[in-house]
Design an enzyme around this catalytic site. Structure first.
Site, PDB file in Angstrom:
ATOM      1  N   HIS A   3      70.597  45.599  53.403  1.00 22.89           N
ATOM      2  CA  HIS A   3      70.072  43.596  53.994  1.00 22.89           C
ATOM      3  C   HIS A   3      69.650  43.806  55.772  1.00 22.89           C
ATOM      4  O   HIS A   3      70.750  44.428  56.917  1.00 22.89           O
ATOM      5  CB  HIS A   3      71.628  42.255  53.773  1.00 22.89           C
TER       6      HIS A   3
ATOM      7  N   HIS B  82      63.478  42.760  46.658  1.00 21.71           N
ATOM      8  CA  HIS B  82      63.241  41.971  48.091  1.00 21.71           C
ATOM      9  C   HIS B  82      64.346  43.097  49.482  1.00 21.71           C
ATOM     10  O   HIS B  82      65.118  42.803  50.120  1.00 21.71           O
ATOM     11  CB  HIS B  82      64.245  41.160  48.841  1.00 21.71           C
TER      12      HIS B  82
END
Length: 333
Positions: A186, A158
């Site tokens: 992120h 991710h």
């Protein structure tokens, strides 16, 4: 009586040693970087315990003694040695979809050791609301001693992680040195300021000798290119184009990660991905830097998870103090 006691202790130590070397081999696989001398120290505690409790156990024979030895060692391994604050290397077991069975609200149910993701009281990220922030001047400037080191760029499932093979220098906080292990990104940002999210957030993850974590976070808004990401563009495109999960990045100097401000937020929190380990020292740089839309997009495309986000929702503060270090009023942002 003394001679008999010496004989008993000799037998106990022998039996315990047999168990110790078996269990220590298993423990070494789990503990990894803990030195063998620590395990030997634990065995000495076991020997002492056996000497104290041997006579009640002697009627059970060697089986009882070996059982006691095994249970005592496991208990000490769990409670004496510190837990290491490491994020999972393979992130495919969880995702960021709001209503998914593997989404953030359910992370604590996936594995027992991830339970703190659901029931922890010091979870990250949080909203850095100005009303909660206490301005202080005693924390001091970030004491960073980074150095160039060999690194690998890895798709964890991710996010894209840049991992330095042997560490890339240190960050000192309250007299403790934390080695820079890796950084990752992120998007959008996980931490917010007064409820506002930003385009990107970089996490520089450090670890102390006893396994505690300290993370430096840098927020980015859309604007001019980030020079550090620009230096990794070719490697990111290689991963994005080939689908490979890992590529050698060569010598990477973390000093090229620009901070641009002496001001920072400081609070105690957790890892923002499973196992969500708590008691992590968080430092969020006050200055919001810039990154291009293409750089943010490339980080997402390279991951290949068909998602446009890898940001955990903001967690409850639960009354935790949040400090803003500001040396003096004349300091520029």
């Amino acid at each position: 009586m003394i001679k008999e006691l010496q004989t008993h202790c000799t037998v106990i130590n022998y039996v315990c040693t047999l168990d110790f070397f078996y269990i220590s081999r298993q423990a070494s696989l789990i503990l990894g970087r803990h030195k063998h001398s620590q395990l030997l120290l634990l065995c000495n505690f076991i020997h002492l315990g056996l000497k104290i409790f041997y006579f009640p156990l002697k009627d059970m024979g060697n089986l009882g003694i070996k059982l006691f030895c095994s249970v005592f060692l496991v208990a000490l391994l769990l409670h004496v040695l510190p837990a290491r604050s490491q994020e999972v290397e393979d992130e495919r077991e969880f995702d960021y979809k709001k209503y998914s069975e593997k989404g953030p609200a359910r992370w604590g149910e996936i594995h027992p050791e991830w339970g703190v993701c659901s029931n922890g009281s010091m979870q990250s990220p949080i909203d850095l609301l100005h009303e909660r922030v206490h301005v202080v001047s005693h924390l001091g400037r970030l004491n960073r001693s980074y150095k160039p080191s060999n690194a690998t760029l890895k798709n964890r499932g991710h996010d894209m992680m840049l991992k330095w093979e042997t560490g890339a220098g240190t960050l000192e906080i309250n007299g403790t040195e934390y080695v820079l292990k890796q950084c990752h990104w992120h998007s959008p940002s996980e931490h917010t300021i007064n409820g506002k999210k930003f385009a990107l957030e970089l996490h520089m993850v450090h670890e102390s000798q006893d396994g505690k974590a300290a993370v430096v976070g840098i927020l980015y808004t859309i604007g001019r290119p980030d020079s550090f990401l620009s230096s990794l563009t070719d490697r990111l495109r290689l991963v994005a184009g080939t689908g490979e999960n890992e590529t050698i990045a060569g010598i990477v100097n973390p000093k090229e990660i620009k901070i641009g401000s002496r001001k920072y937020y400081r609070y105690m929190g957790s890892l923002t991905t499973p196992p969500c380990t708590e008691n992590v020292i968080w430092t969020i740089v006050r200055k919001v830097r810039t990154v291009t839309k293409e750089q943010v997009r490339l980080l997402r495309v390279a991951v290949h998870d068909e998602s446009n986000t890898n940001a955990r929702p903001v967690q409850l503060t639960n009354g935790r103090p949040v400090q803003l270090y500001r040396p003096d009023e004349k300091e520029d942002d």
